[in-house]
Scaffold this motif. Structure first.
Motif, short mmCIF file in Angstrom:
data_model
loop_
_atom_site.label_atom_id
_atom_site.label_comp_id
_atom_site.label_asym_id
_atom_site.label_seq_id
_atom_site.Cartn_x
_atom_site.Cartn_y
_atom_site.Cartn_z
N GLU A 51 -15.76 8.87 -13.47
CA GLU A 51 -16.61 9.52 -14.00
C GLU A 51 -16.66 8.37 -15.10
OE1 GLU A 51 -15.21 12.36 -17.53
OE2 GLU A 51 -13.95 12.83 -15.89
N LEU A 52 -16.09 6.92 -15.51
CA LEU A 52 -16.46 6.34 -16.59
C LEU A 52 -17.94 5.71 -15.78
CD1 LEU A 52 -12.95 4.85 -16.79
CD2 LEU A 52 -14.01 6.61 -18.74
N PHE A 53 -17.92 4.78 -14.85
CA PHE A 53 -18.88 4.87 -14.37
C PHE A 53 -20.20 6.41 -14.39
CE2 PHE A 53 -22.45 3.98 -10.25
CZ PHE A 53 -22.74 2.57 -10.64
N VAL B 12 -24.08 4.58 -15.92
CA VAL B 12 -24.83 5.15 -16.03
C VAL B 12 -25.85 5.62 -16.93
CG1 VAL B 12 -26.34 5.41 -14.38
CG2 VAL B 12 -23.72 4.42 -13.56
N ALA B 13 -25.11 6.38 -17.22
CA ALA B 13 -25.56 7.42 -18.08
C ALA B 13 -26.64 6.45 -19.70
CB ALA B 13 -25.48 8.45 -18.30
N LYS B 14 -25.77 5.67 -20.09
CA LYS B 14 -26.65 4.86 -21.37
C LYS B 14 -26.75 3.88 -21.31
CE LYS B 14 -22.21 2.54 -22.05
NZ LYS B 14 -20.89 2.15 -23.00
N GLU C 276 -33.33 0.42 -14.06
CA GLU C 276 -33.13 1.38 -13.18
C GLU C 276 -32.04 1.08 -12.39
OE1 GLU C 276 -35.91 1.93 -9.14
OE2 GLU C 276 -36.24 0.49 -11.02
N MET C 277 -31.02 1.34 -11.54
CA MET C 277 -30.34 0.52 -11.00
C MET C 277 -29.99 0.30 -9.25
SD MET C 277 -27.12 1.26 -13.05
CE MET C 277 -27.11 1.23 -15.00
N LEU C 278 -29.98 -0.11 -8.48
CA LEU C 278 -30.10 -0.64 -6.96
C LEU C 278 -28.29 -0.94 -6.06
CD1 LEU C 278 -32.71 -2.41 -7.01
CD2 LEU C 278 -32.80 -0.19 -7.16
N LEU C 279 -28.22 -0.01 -5.23
CA LEU C 279 -27.27 -1.24 -5.02
C LEU C 279 -27.80 -1.33 -3.25
CD1 LEU C 279 -24.37 -1.51 -4.22
CD2 LEU C 279 -23.95 1.54 -3.99
N LYS D 130 -27.15 11.25 -6.98
CA LYS D 130 -27.22 11.56 -8.69
C LYS D 130 -27.42 11.20 -9.66
CE LYS D 130 -24.64 15.93 -6.19
NZ LYS D 130 -23.45 16.78 -6.07
N LEU D 131 -27.02 9.99 -9.41
CA LEU D 131 -27.19 9.19 -10.91
C LEU D 131 -28.15 8.24 -10.89
CD1 LEU D 131 -23.57 7.55 -10.31
CD2 LEU D 131 -24.43 9.82 -11.87
#
Length: 210
Positions: free
Chosen positions: A88-90, A94-96, A100-103, A118-119
């Motif tokens: 939930e903290l993550f 991410v929301a703030k 763009e994020m990649l893993l 979903k994120l």
């Protein structure tokens, strides 16, 4: 103090928090954050301070503020274990965070891909960008320079009192750089450099070539 290097005519910045910024792509590389590890250990009775849970997020905020990247690529082991309350903290982080994020998936990334989707975080087994290979496990592949993690590299040095100290580091060989673990609740593995290797040790708030 940061350290700037050039690889394949591209500019990279080594940050003392352990991330690496690719200037031409506005891409921040971070490896082995191991979010959720503190909660995982606390669940099984380890005496880890609760405030340690928030440390990684504060450091992520710091490095993102320093570079303001267009993209962030996590080079594996972003989350340490199965879902726990740190997810939930993550989600909130991410929301703030506007990047763009990649893993690039690592061996600890066992959370269902749908949770990341979903994120709006895209997962890859590896990434190739121009002449650079982004992986979690070290791998030297002909024709590419590799950025990776997994090892949590460190180097042993002697201080002025002739005591041996172990420092996290960026470990560069001819065709590969292993990033230090970004996570604050992780161990390290000492590597022995060859003459051709380059080692950039993290000493407090500086990255120093040794």
């Amino acid at each position: 103090m940061i350290q700037k290097i050039q690889i394949h005519k591209q500019e990279f910045v080594l940050h003392p928090l352990g991330g690496l910024f690719w200037e031409e792509k506005s891409l921040l590389l971070i490896s082995d954050v191991h979010l959720g590890k503190v909660s995982h250990f606390r669940k099984f009775g380890a005496a880890v301070p609760r405030k340690a849970i928030h440390k990684n997020f504060l450091l992520l905020d710091k490095i993102v503020a320093d570079f303001q990247p267009f993209q962030i690529c996590f080079l594996g082991d972003l989350f340490h274990s199965s879902l726990n309350k740190e997810w939930e903290l993550f989600e909130n982080w991410v929301a703030k965070t506007p990047a763009e994020m990649l893993l690039v998936a690592g061996n600890h990334d066992i959370i269902a891909p749908e949770k990341f989707e979903k994120l709006k975080i895209t997962i890859f087994p590896e990434l190739i960008i121009d002449s650079f290979l982004l992986t979690h496990h070290p791998e030297e592949r002909e024709g590419y320079f590799t950025f990776c993690g997994h090892i949590h590299p460190s180097i042993k040095l002697r201080d002025f009192g002739r005591e041996r100290i172990k420092l996290p580091c960026f470990f560069k060989s001819d065709n590969q750089m292993i990033l230090p673990a970004f996570g604050q609740f992780t161990g390290t593995y000492s590597l022995d450099p060859k003459d051709s290797d380059e080692v950039y040790a993290i000493v407090e708030d500086s990255v120093i070539k040794v």
